[in-house]
Scaffold this motif. Structure first.
Motif, PDB file in Angstrom:
ATOM      1  N   THR A 136     -12.053   1.206   7.779  1.00 21.35           N
ATOM      2  CA  THR A 136     -11.815   0.618   6.465  1.00 21.35           C
ATOM      3  C   THR A 136     -12.640   1.344   5.412  1.00 21.35           C
ATOM      4  O   THR A 136     -13.833   1.601   5.611  1.00 21.35           O
ATOM      5  CB  THR A 136     -12.190  -0.872   6.476  1.00 21.35           C
ATOM      6  OG1 THR A 136     -11.418  -1.534   7.483  1.00 21.35           O
ATOM      7  CG2 THR A 136     -11.917  -1.510   5.132  1.00 21.35           C
TER       8      THR A 136
ATOM      9  N   GLU B 205      -6.770   2.149   4.663  1.00 18.26           N
ATOM     10  CA  GLU B 205      -7.026   0.711   4.685  1.00 18.26           C
ATOM     11  C   GLU B 205      -8.275   0.418   3.865  1.00 18.26           C
ATOM     12  O   GLU B 205      -9.368   0.861   4.209  1.00 18.26           O
ATOM     13  CB  GLU B 205      -7.212   0.230   6.131  1.00 18.26           C
ATOM     14  CG  GLU B 205      -5.955   0.366   6.978  1.00 18.26           C
ATOM     15  CD  GLU B 205      -6.152  -0.163   8.384  1.00 18.26           C
ATOM     16  OE1 GLU B 205      -7.327  -0.373   8.779  1.00 18.26           O
ATOM     17  OE2 GLU B 205      -5.158  -0.354   9.096  1.00 18.26           O
TER      18      GLU B 205
ATOM     19  N   ASN C 103      -1.717   5.427   3.791  1.00 19.41           N
ATOM     20  CA  ASN C 103      -2.116   4.878   5.091  1.00 19.41           C
ATOM     21  C   ASN C 103      -3.597   4.520   5.146  1.00 19.41           C
ATOM     22  O   ASN C 103      -4.126   4.232   6.220  1.00 19.41           O
ATOM     23  CB  ASN C 103      -1.799   5.890   6.202  1.00 19.41           C
ATOM     24  CG  ASN C 103      -0.313   6.007   6.461  1.00 19.41           C
ATOM     25  OD1 ASN C 103       0.410   5.009   6.484  1.00 19.41           O
ATOM     26  ND2 ASN C 103       0.174   7.224   6.647  1.00 19.41           N
TER      27      ASN C 103
ATOM     28  N   GLU D  51       0.836  -1.194   0.000  1.00 21.76           N
ATOM     29  CA  GLU D  51       0.000   0.000   0.000  1.00 21.76           C
ATOM     30  C   GLU D  51       0.878   1.254   0.000  1.00 21.76           C
ATOM     31  O   GLU D  51       1.861   1.332   0.746  1.00 21.76           O
ATOM     32  CB  GLU D  51      -0.914   0.016   1.223  1.00 21.76           C
ATOM     33  CG  GLU D  51      -2.093  -0.934   1.115  1.00 21.76           C
ATOM     34  CD  GLU D  51      -3.103  -0.493   0.071  1.00 21.76           C
ATOM     35  OE1 GLU D  51      -3.097   0.704  -0.304  1.00 21.76           O
ATOM     36  OE2 GLU D  51      -3.886  -1.345  -0.389  1.00 21.76           O
TER      37      GLU D  51
END
Length: 555
Positions: A495, A109, A107, A104
């Motif tokens: 998320t 998610e 940062n 990734e």
């Protein structure tokens, strides 16, 4: 400068959000791939773990997942992998058995639909399992996952071509030890207490509560006589409704094990700091938590521990029973604890479960795992892992690009609607900047590993508003709340999935509604004050309503 402190407040939070999203540490370099799963057949099993970063294969630097696939597809023999900056050598026969994904770059998610994840198939060991049994298992597993804090998990009952039922689990970022030690564990809890019986000339007395049973050793045999029962070593029996096992005989002592608590006796598992925690002990860490057991289980404990002699610990000066309580989970010993002499023969409803690990992180994870299993209860059937594989994202990077374009088009549409109304860039541009700021701050709050950044933002906000207040500039409670609450929310993370992306795009339109109302009122007040007719008032009201609706529909 302080005259425009509200503008500086927004700029600080937008800048902090940008850093929270994009300022990412790469401890092992920007190139490489992240391990998603290591199969049981892999030579790297128990050596490499999920979450580690592989940067080189046989000395060649890996840039992305595609390059990894081309390099390891036909690898055999000796293979050198550089993972987390350390070199490992494996001998590969058929397959390396390591699934990876791209590192990734932010940062943020992302969820299962966007980033992909792991698919696990669990199979019941028992025969003739019904669909109702599977539904009950799924309900228990969902409870465990929620208690453990797992996110983005989907459970599905499936039926194989053999007519048997299976459970399919799809999850993002699921570790292999969570599969083995949490999801596929049946969770049968059992507490056993050792009960010694002293012998004199081959005879003794087995005390069980207020009852006493004579015990004698049968001459020239390995058997004993307990009341009317004849027992051999490792033989189980039931006495007054309690399950016992005769373990063995030493020179002057007999040893029994009694089942005092089972999973059905667990009424409550404490998770509060007063009854649960982790502390340093020696070179490792000790975890502990208390459980509340049923009255029947507590009475069994009182009966079994009655008549057991106590002894003095010369190191601590405390007295303990000549006995221990052994705690098992799925027939595996979790911990064995000494019993204070004051508890002998007493109804004891709050035993404490303890265990040790080398690191604090492992101790916390083990405590949480045991608490989750015991709180959710045992599964009605036993499960075994059939297969684990990596699932590709349903939406993926192409969807992210499409979402970005959709957000851009929504922003352009909002700009057009606002500009048509006011025809002034000095009004339109600030409104668009505020809407853009909302989106950036939302993403900044969602980002992970950004506690330091939001801590600095919180301090700067506090200093800025305090300075404005000290210089007697107008401040209000809402500015204080926003300046403090937003950085505090930034300490959390969440998320980003499909509903979240849809909400962010919609926010571009809905977030500007209040700005239209405020701007329209401000512009009208600056004009020459005249008495407005009813028709003019209705005309202004209709623009505010339909302008807000238009920006929402455009987004």
């Amino acid at each position: 400068m302080l005259k425009y402190w509200r503008i500086w407040l927004v700029i600080i939070m937008v800048f902090g959000s940008v850093l929270a999203i994009g300022l990412k540490a790469y401890p092992y370099g920007r190139n490489g791939v992240e391990i998603v799963y290591v199969s049981d057949q892999s030579p790297a099993k128990s050596v490499l773990e999920q979450g580690m970063f592989i940067s080189k294969v046989n000395g060649l630097t890996i840039k992305n997942k595609e390059q990894w696939g081309s390099l390891v597809r036909n690898l055999t023999g000796e293979v050198k992998l550089t993972a987390n900056g350390k070199e490992y050598i494996f001998h590969v026969n058929k397959t390396l058995g390591i699934e990876v994904m791209d590192i990734e770059r932010t940062n943020l998610e992302f969820g299962l639909d966007i980033r992909g994840g792991t698919r696990i198939i669990l199979k019941p060991k028992e025969e003739n399992v019904t669909k109702e049994d599977i539904s009950q298992v799924i309900a228990t597993l969902q409870t465990r996952a929620n208690l453990y804090g797992l996110k983005e998990m989907n459970f599905f009952p499936i039926k194989g071509i053999d007519g048997k039922y299976y459970i399919q689990i799809e999850a993002a970022g699921l570790k292999s030890d969570v599969i083995d030690n949490l999801l596929s564990r049946q969770g049968n809890f059992l507490a056993r207490v050792s009960k010694p019986v002293e012998l004199s000339n081959g005879k003794g007395e087995f005390v069980l509560g207020e009852s006493k049973y004579p015990v004698s050793v049968i001459e020239n045999a390995t058997s004993i006589k307990l009341g009317n029962l004849t027992l051999k070593e490792n033989q189980s029996f039931v006495l007054e409704g309690i399950n016992f096992k005769y373990v063995n005989k030493t020179q002057n002592k007999l040893l029994f094990l009694a089942d005092v608590y089972t999973g059905k006796d667990i009424e409550l598992v404490y998770t509060d700091p007063q009854h649960s925690g982790v502390r340093r002990e020696g070179k490792g860490y000790l975890f502990y938590f208390t459980v509340l057991v049923s009255e029947k289980g507590a009475e069994n404990f009182a009966k079994v521990t009655s008549g057991i002699p106590s002894k003095l610990d010369i190191y601590t000066g405390e007295k303990y029973l000549d006995s221990k309580i052994y705690l098992y989970l799925d027939n595996q010993l979790v911990s064995d604890l000494r019993i204070a002499s004051s508890l002998g023969g007493r109804v004891y409803k709050t035993p404490q479960i303890q265990g040790g690990r080398q690191t604090e992180e492992d101790a916390v994870e083990e405590k949480l795992r045991l608490q989750s299993i015991m709180r959710s209860g045992a599964l009605p059937i036993t499960l075994e892992k059939v297969s684990v594989d990596v699932i590709s994202p349903r939406l993926g990077n192409r969807f992210l690009s499409s979402s970005l374009y959709a957000g851009l088009l929504a922003g352009i549409a909002v700009i057009v609607v606002v500009f048509i109304r006011y025809r002034k860039l000095k009004i339109s541009i600030p409104m668009i900047f505020i809407s853009f700021s909302e989106v950036v701050i939302i993403l900044g709050i969602a980002a992970a590993h950004d506690s330091l950044i939001w801590g600095i933002v919180l301090i700067l906000n506090f200093i800025l508003i305090s300075a404005a207040w000290w210089k007697k500039h107008e401040t209000d409670i809402y500015a204080w709340i926003g300046a403090i609450l937003i950085p505090l929310l930034g300490l959390m993370s969440w998320t980003i999935d499909l509903p979240a992306i849809g909400g962010i795009i919609a926010a571009i339109g809905t977030g500007i509604d209040d700005q239209i109302i405020i701007a329209d009122e401000t512009v009208e007040k600056r004009k020459e004050k005249v008495l407005l007719t009813l028709k003019q008032k209705i005309k202004r009201a209709f623009f505010i309503i339909f302008g807000s609706a238009a920006t929402t529909i455009a987004a």
